[in-house]
Design an enzyme around this catalytic site. Structure first.
Site, mmCIF file in Angstrom:
data_model
loop_
_atom_site.group_PDB
_atom_site.id
_atom_site.type_symbol
_atom_site.label_atom_id
_atom_site.label_comp_id
_atom_site.label_asym_id
_atom_site.label_seq_id
_atom_site.Cartn_x
_atom_site.Cartn_y
_atom_site.Cartn_z
ATOM 1 N N ARG A 146 32.496 4.200 30.368
ATOM 2 C CA ARG A 146 31.949 4.122 31.830
ATOM 3 C C ARG A 146 30.833 5.296 31.855
ATOM 4 N NH1 ARG A 146 37.645 4.064 31.923
ATOM 5 N NH2 ARG A 146 38.570 2.353 32.717
ATOM 6 N N LYS A 170 39.893 7.399 33.481
ATOM 7 C CA LYS A 170 40.462 7.523 34.853
ATOM 8 C C LYS A 170 41.597 8.282 34.789
ATOM 9 C CE LYS A 170 38.100 3.439 36.793
ATOM 10 N NZ LYS A 170 38.077 2.303 37.419
ATOM 11 N N HIS A 241 27.465 -0.488 33.757
ATOM 12 C CA HIS A 241 28.821 -1.401 33.463
ATOM 13 C C HIS A 241 28.212 -2.819 32.667
ATOM 14 C CE1 HIS A 241 32.524 -0.229 34.449
ATOM 15 N NE2 HIS A 241 33.012 -1.474 34.879
ATOM 16 N N ARG A 244 28.712 -1.907 29.370
ATOM 17 C CA ARG A 244 30.224 -1.888 28.911
ATOM 18 C C ARG A 244 30.779 -3.463 28.923
ATOM 19 N NH1 ARG A 244 34.948 1.385 29.542
ATOM 20 N NH2 ARG A 244 36.676 0.297 31.057
ATOM 21 N N HIS A 267 41.686 0.544 29.644
ATOM 22 C CA HIS A 267 42.165 -0.199 30.581
ATOM 23 C C HIS A 267 43.819 0.149 30.684
ATOM 24 C CE1 HIS A 267 38.863 -3.520 30.911
ATOM 25 N NE2 HIS A 267 38.505 -2.358 31.596
ATOM 26 N N TYR A 276 37.652 -10.503 29.568
ATOM 27 C CA TYR A 276 36.766 -10.820 28.517
ATOM 28 C C TYR A 276 36.786 -11.959 27.610
ATOM 29 C CZ TYR A 276 35.024 -6.301 30.402
ATOM 30 O OH TYR A 276 34.446 -5.424 31.185
#
Length: 295
Positions: A146, A170, A241, A244, A267, A276
């Site tokens: 990110r 995150k 992004h 990414r 994730h 994806y």
């Protein structure tokens, strides 16, 4: 499982005094939820339900074209039901905690083709800033970071000899991501020929810095990427992004397994990564339609 559902309906009817319409909405939502769990996930006990089962159900609902309001209400019903199960000691945990409602905009992520990536990364490295720019863009595509993770990298996060970087994602979750030979070479060139000139005598642990030698901001990198895309004649409305997305899509197209991509992207839930696979399938259909004589 159906018995617990009936107990819950009785509970919200007596204890909460909900209206008939709201009560019926809860029943409809949870019946669909129960049907999905038993028929699609082969679950026969509420103790077996995991967070991923709930998110998969929500994405399943999303794919059927329901409204955002219906999705939000379904999640609200599920949360209240699992809270009831936990309070009644039927289950030990509540798997619905911290699940967000899937966004209704179920658009597949946009990404660059391999040819567009090659064109984007063909950056002339003839001065300190262009050397830095190439190192950053190569790193972003090589790792799928990110933008916040990229600009937050420090020198100690870099392990060029071993070919990986460490980043905090995150929730301050640490992960290790391979860097790759080409990106490693670009970063090494930046460290030797560019960063010392930008930093001068300042002491900073930040890996990527601006022209004043200060830490680079997210907005600063965004502007750099836009400028690089324009200079390299990449027509798409490029964002960090999108690189990414390109990283993940190209990995899957070339045979990477979903779990590995999930880990590299950071994730928490594999259902987030599964988007994806839809991109890859769409790409295969496009190739088939374009090249098969009887398509």
């Amino acid at each position: 499982m159906r018995l617990e559902l009936e107990d819950f309906v009785h509970y919200i009817k007596i204890e909460r005094g909900l209206s008939i319409n709201t009560l019926q909405s809860y029943q409809r939502d949870l019946k669909k939820y129960l049907t999905y769990l038993t028929e699609q996930r082969s679950i026969d006990s509420w103790t077996e339900v995991a967070r991923s089962d709930i998110t998969q159900f929500l994405y399943h609902m999303n794919d059927t074209g329901v409204s955002q309001a219906t999705l939000a209400r379904s999640l609200s019903s599920i949360r209240l039901f699992h809270q009831f199960l936990q309070n009644e000691r039927i289950t030990a945990v509540n798997p619905s905690i911290h699940i967000e409602t899937p966004k209704k905009t179920a658009k597949l992520p946009k990404f660059l083709s391999s040819e567009e990536v090659d064109r984007l990364l063909d950056i002339e490295t003839d001065e300190p800033l262009s050397i830095r720019n190439k190192a950053m863009v190569e790193t972003l595509y090589a790792t799928g970071l990110r933008v916040t993770e990229l600009v937050s990298l420090t020198l100690s996060d870099l392990h060029l000899m071993m070919g990986f970087i460490r980043c905090l994602g995150k929730g301050s979750k640490e992960r290790i991501v391979p860097l790759g030979d080409i990106a490693s070479s670009a970063v090494k060139q930046y460290l030797e020929l560019s960063r010392p000139l930008l930093v001068k005598k300042q002491l900073t642990e930040q890996l990527f810095v601006n022209h004043h030698g200060k830490p680079l901001s997210r907005q600063g990198f965004w502007k750099i990427l836009k400028r690089v895309a324009e200079e390299q004649d990449v027509k798409k409305n490029l964002s960090p992004h999108m690189l990414r997305h390109s990283f993940a899509t190209h990995l899957l197209e070339n045979g990477a397994d979903l779990r590995s991509v999930q880990e590299m992207l950071g994730h928490a839930d594999i259902s987030t990564t599964q988007i994806y696979t839809h991109v890859s399938k769409r790409r295969l259909r496009e190739i088939y339609s374009k090249h098969h004589p009887r398509a």
